[in-house]
Design a protein around this motif. Structure first.
Motif, PDB file in Angstrom:
ATOM      1  N   VAL A 147      50.114   0.320 -47.414  1.00  0.00           N
ATOM      2  CA  VAL A 147      49.511  -0.048 -46.334  1.00  0.00           C
ATOM      3  C   VAL A 147      49.740  -1.569 -45.963  1.00  0.00           C
ATOM      4  O   VAL A 147      49.467  -2.119 -44.916  1.00  0.00           O
ATOM      5  CB  VAL A 147      47.825   0.143 -46.638  1.00  0.00           C
ATOM      6  N   ARG A 148      50.275  -2.452 -46.965  1.00  0.00           N
ATOM      7  CA  ARG A 148      50.406  -3.586 -46.720  1.00  0.00           C
ATOM      8  C   ARG A 148      51.842  -4.136 -46.198  1.00  0.00           C
ATOM      9  O   ARG A 148      51.957  -5.021 -45.590  1.00  0.00           O
ATOM     10  CB  ARG A 148      50.248  -4.292 -48.164  1.00  0.00           C
ATOM     11  N   PRO A 150      54.570  -1.528 -45.259  1.00  0.00           N
ATOM     12  CA  PRO A 150      55.376  -0.387 -44.810  1.00  0.00           C
ATOM     13  C   PRO A 150      56.698  -0.170 -44.663  1.00  0.00           C
ATOM     14  O   PRO A 150      57.545   0.466 -45.023  1.00  0.00           O
ATOM     15  CB  PRO A 150      54.539   0.288 -43.964  1.00  0.00           C
ATOM     16  N   ARG A 151      57.117  -1.204 -43.792  1.00  0.00           N
ATOM     17  CA  ARG A 151      58.532  -1.153 -43.569  1.00  0.00           C
ATOM     18  C   ARG A 151      59.418  -1.466 -44.886  1.00  0.00           C
ATOM     19  O   ARG A 151      60.646  -0.858 -44.810  1.00  0.00           O
ATOM     20  CB  ARG A 151      58.721  -2.080 -42.320  1.00  0.00           C
ATOM     21  N   GLU A 163      62.838  -2.156 -34.815  1.00  0.00           N
ATOM     22  CA  GLU A 163      61.998  -2.886 -34.579  1.00  0.00           C
ATOM     23  C   GLU A 163      61.301  -2.411 -33.412  1.00  0.00           C
ATOM     24  O   GLU A 163      60.214  -2.945 -32.958  1.00  0.00           O
ATOM     25  CB  GLU A 163      62.429  -4.440 -34.456  1.00  0.00           C
ATOM     26  N   GLN A 166      57.137   1.454 -33.418  1.00  0.00           N
ATOM     27  CA  GLN A 166      55.920   1.280 -34.198  1.00  0.00           C
ATOM     28  C   GLN A 166      55.571   2.016 -35.173  1.00  0.00           C
ATOM     29  O   GLN A 166      55.977   3.266 -35.352  1.00  0.00           O
ATOM     30  CB  GLN A 166      54.661   1.666 -33.107  1.00  0.00           C
ATOM     31  N   VAL A 167      55.393   1.505 -36.310  1.00  0.00           N
ATOM     32  CA  VAL A 167      55.062   1.969 -37.724  1.00  0.00           C
ATOM     33  C   VAL A 167      53.475   2.114 -37.828  1.00  0.00           C
ATOM     34  O   VAL A 167      52.693   1.087 -37.638  1.00  0.00           O
ATOM     35  CB  VAL A 167      55.559   1.301 -38.981  1.00  0.00           C
ATOM     36  N   ARG A 168      52.832   3.399 -37.855  1.00  0.00           N
ATOM     37  CA  ARG A 168      51.659   3.814 -37.918  1.00  0.00           C
ATOM     38  C   ARG A 168      51.516   4.406 -39.519  1.00  0.00           C
ATOM     39  O   ARG A 168      51.754   5.428 -39.601  1.00  0.00           O
ATOM     40  CB  ARG A 168      51.371   4.585 -36.819  1.00  0.00           C
ATOM     41  N   VAL A 169      50.723   3.693 -40.124  1.00  0.00           N
ATOM     42  CA  VAL A 169      50.227   4.073 -41.410  1.00  0.00           C
ATOM     43  C   VAL A 169      48.819   4.974 -41.450  1.00  0.00           C
ATOM     44  O   VAL A 169      47.840   4.573 -40.629  1.00  0.00           O
ATOM     45  CB  VAL A 169      50.113   2.796 -42.416  1.00  0.00           C
ATOM     46  N   HIS A 170      48.735   6.221 -42.152  1.00  0.00           N
ATOM     47  CA  HIS A 170      47.616   6.590 -42.257  1.00  0.00           C
ATOM     48  C   HIS A 170      47.134   6.684 -43.709  1.00  0.00           C
ATOM     49  O   HIS A 170      47.779   7.125 -44.447  1.00  0.00           O
ATOM     50  CB  HIS A 170      47.735   8.267 -41.625  1.00  0.00           C
TER      51      HIS A 170
END
Lengths: 216, 94
Positions: A147-148, A150-151, A163, A166-170
């Motif tokens: 969560v902190r 992710p990439r 780049e 978008q990175v979307r964390v669940h």
């Protein structure tokens, strides 16, 4: 500053190439509690040993291959895909999956978005579809870092997200269970559903990897 | 059961300390986000975890947060986001 000039009692890192201790040791208290509750339930006739064994067997027979079949179906059948994205529970019922008491939330990777699943509080995972989660999924470092940063976590899994995506964390913290629908690899237009399922790995359905790209 | 919020509503996770089985992680408390979807009424885990009924049900939402709002020093892209499930009694309108 000398690297050995700190208080070892409070040190959170280690020297000499020793692995960092990330996880809590197994809890003797929790194990004792589990044993006590299990034996009580059996003595009182609430469950039998055979029922417990059967439940463990059923759980451990769930394999990520089931998830791969579901993803492959979504890749070849647009109606199924839309149903999977909007009413996941109903869609997977045709594969014999009962998500109760949780609900299934399927999130789709696209050229614009990459999805990643984590449970920061414990280890919530779509077990009814993927079976037992991998050990790293339950580790404190994955749970806190996904969560902190992710990439960075993704790159450590060999997954570089450009780049412009978008990175979307669940964070799977409550009643939903998440399954990532990976991008169908290019060059597979004439592939059968069965062959496509071979490209869908467990990790691609958690989001730490993409689906396998076929050779050539 | 009526929902207090609808998708698109701007909300803030209430910042409070509460002992026990709480499903609202510290890292989202006090942070502003946007309702992504209404999940529906669910048993309240804060009582369910202790052998109680979990009643009355609490409305559950998925809330979308900008990573840069959650972590001011976030190193990814500006539009990177995080979605998480939050019960209605942990949300306030902003």
């Amino acid at each position: 500053m000398s690297e050995h000039h700190h208080d070892h009692l409070n040190a959170t890192h280690t020297h000499d190439g020793k692995p960092i201790q990330n996880d809590e040791p197994p809890s003797i208290e929790a194990e004792s509690l589990e044993t006590a509750v299990r034996e009580l339930l059996m003595e009182k006739g609430v469950i039998t040993a055979d029922e417990l064994r059967g439940a463990i067997e059923a759980q451990e027979q769930r394999r990520p291959e089931l998830g791969a079949k579901i993803i492959a179906r979504a890749w070849v059948d647009e109606d199924f895909k839309q149903k999977l994205l909007s009413h996941g529970d109903m869609a997977v019922r045709s594969f014999g999956v009962d998500m109760k008491p949780t609900e299934l939330c399927v999130v789709e990777n696209t050229e614009e978005v990459h999805n990643l699943v984590v449970c920061t509080l414990c280890s919530c995972y779509p077990r009814a579809i993927l079976g037992i989660p991998p050990a790293w999924y339950k580790r404190r470092d994955y749970r806190s870092r996904a969560v902190r940063e992710p990439r960075s976590v993704l790159s450590e899994f060999g997954t570089i997200i450009s780049e412009d995506r978008q990175v979307r964390v669940h964070d799977s913290n409550a009643d939903l269970r998440y399954l990532v629908l990976p991008i169908r690899p290019s060059g597979t237009d004439d592939w059968s559903e069965e062959d496509l399922a071979e490209l869908v790995t467990r990790d691609s359905m958690i989001g730490v990897a993409e689906a396998i790209t076929p050779d050539g | 059961m009526d929902s207090k919020f609808i998708p698109g509503d701007k909300v803030r996770v209430i910042e409070r300390s509460q002992p026990g089985h709480v499903r609202t992680p510290m890292y989202v408390r006090g942070k502003p986000g946007v309702i992504e979807r209404i999940v529906g009424p669910q048993p309240n885990p804060e009582t369910l975890a202790y052998g109680q009924s979990g009643l009355p049900y609490k409305m559950l939402y998925r809330v979308n947060f900008s990573q840069k709002v959650l972590w001011p020093d976030y190193e990814g892209q500006d539009n990177d986001s995080l979605e998480i499930e939050i019960y209605e009694h942990w949300l306030e309108r902003i």
